[in-house]
Write a protein that holds these residues in place. Structure first.
Motif, PDB file in Angstrom:
ATOM      1  N   LEU A  44     -48.856  -1.634 -35.677  1.00 23.48           N
ATOM      2  CA  LEU A  44     -48.572   0.015 -36.116  1.00 23.48           C
ATOM      3  C   LEU A  44     -49.422   0.705 -35.383  1.00 23.48           C
ATOM      4  O   LEU A  44     -49.139   1.823 -35.343  1.00 23.48           O
ATOM      5  N   TYR A  50     -46.165   2.158 -29.828  1.00 21.80           N
ATOM      6  CA  TYR A  50     -46.112   3.659 -30.432  1.00 21.80           C
ATOM      7  C   TYR A  50     -46.715   4.562 -29.370  1.00 21.80           C
ATOM      8  O   TYR A  50     -47.799   5.084 -29.502  1.00 21.80           O
ATOM      9  N   CYS A  53     -43.685   8.573 -30.070  1.00 21.13           N
ATOM     10  CA  CYS A  53     -43.157   8.843 -31.372  1.00 21.13           C
ATOM     11  C   CYS A  53     -44.293   9.624 -31.986  1.00 21.13           C
ATOM     12  O   CYS A  53     -45.374   9.256 -31.825  1.00 21.13           O
ATOM     13  N   GLU A  55     -46.739  11.087 -34.487  1.00 14.86           N
ATOM     14  CA  GLU A  55     -47.383  10.130 -35.446  1.00 14.86           C
ATOM     15  C   GLU A  55     -46.640  10.427 -36.835  1.00 14.86           C
ATOM     16  O   GLU A  55     -46.836   9.513 -37.847  1.00 14.86           O
ATOM     17  N   ARG A  58     -43.937   8.006 -37.884  1.00 19.60           N
ATOM     18  CA  ARG A  58     -44.318   6.355 -37.765  1.00 19.60           C
ATOM     19  C   ARG A  58     -43.990   5.650 -38.890  1.00 19.60           C
ATOM     20  O   ARG A  58     -44.589   6.002 -39.984  1.00 19.60           O
ATOM     21  N   CYS A  80     -38.914   7.341 -31.298  1.00 19.40           N
ATOM     22  CA  CYS A  80     -39.362   6.774 -32.506  1.00 19.40           C
ATOM     23  C   CYS A  80     -38.407   5.577 -32.909  1.00 19.40           C
ATOM     24  O   CYS A  80     -39.120   4.555 -33.223  1.00 19.40           O
ATOM     25  N   GLU A  83     -39.283   2.658 -30.592  1.00 17.39           N
ATOM     26  CA  GLU A  83     -40.650   2.066 -30.879  1.00 17.39           C
ATOM     27  C   GLU A  83     -40.986   1.628 -32.159  1.00 17.39           C
ATOM     28  O   GLU A  83     -41.695   0.597 -32.395  1.00 17.39           O
ATOM     29  N   THR A  84     -40.370   1.848 -33.376  1.00 17.85           N
ATOM     30  CA  THR A  84     -40.488   1.360 -34.449  1.00 17.85           C
ATOM     31  C   THR A  84     -39.788  -0.038 -34.641  1.00 17.85           C
ATOM     32  O   THR A  84     -40.515  -0.918 -35.100  1.00 17.85           O
TER      33      THR A  84
END
Length: 162
Positions: A44, A50, A53, A55, A58, A80, A83-84
């Protein structure tokens, strides 16, 4: 007669010890060392995963997606979402049955992502709690099997005594 009773007493003792061990079992079927949890949580905070994205949007260690409805387009159509999903894949690669602090699994969060970015009326709703169904892992079904096997052993023991 005493010779016949001795094997039955041994079997009874074995059965009782086995049932006591099963019935007193608590916890998960697999113990996850603290280092593995720490490694999974590093996914994470990984600057490579990340990178684009914001913050504020997130995924958190608590298992929440703090995406307000007005940021849905930015989250779903920007970096986002991808990336998540990469962070979740990273966590799943480290520990396949990882639980966040809110008891959500990687699968629960993926469901929330899919619903939040869908074209349905759930678009913009990233409420992970909605997808946590009480049984957060396959390990929680173990006590049900314990009861079944304890009952089966008891019946088997009873039949042998008759």
């Amino acid at each position: 007669m005493a010779i016949l009773a001795l094997p039955k007493l041994k079997f009874l003792a074995f059965t009782l010890i086995f049932m006591a061990r099963l019935c007193c079992y608590t916890g998960y079927a697999q113990v996850v060392p603290g280092q593995m949890v720490a490694k999974a949580l590093l996914c994470l905070n990984n600057k490579i995963i990340y990178s684009g994205c914001d913050e504020a949007y997130r995924l958190t260690q608590s298992g929440n997606l703090n995406v307000p409805p007005e940021a849905t387009e930015l989250f779903c159509n920007g970096p986002c979402l991808a990336e998540t999903r990469l962070a979740l894949s990273c966590i799943n690669d480290v520990i396949s049955d990882f639980l966040f602090y809110n008891k959500a699994t990687v699968r629960d969060i993926n469901y929330a992502l899919s619903a939040g970015c869908s074209s349905t009326r759930q678009r913009g709703d990233f409420n992970v709690a909605r997808y946590i169904n009480g049984e957060t892992s396959s390990a929680s079904s173990l006590p049900n099997l314990i009861g079944f096997y304890a009952l089966a052993l008891f019946i088997w023991w009873w039949i042998l005594l008759l």
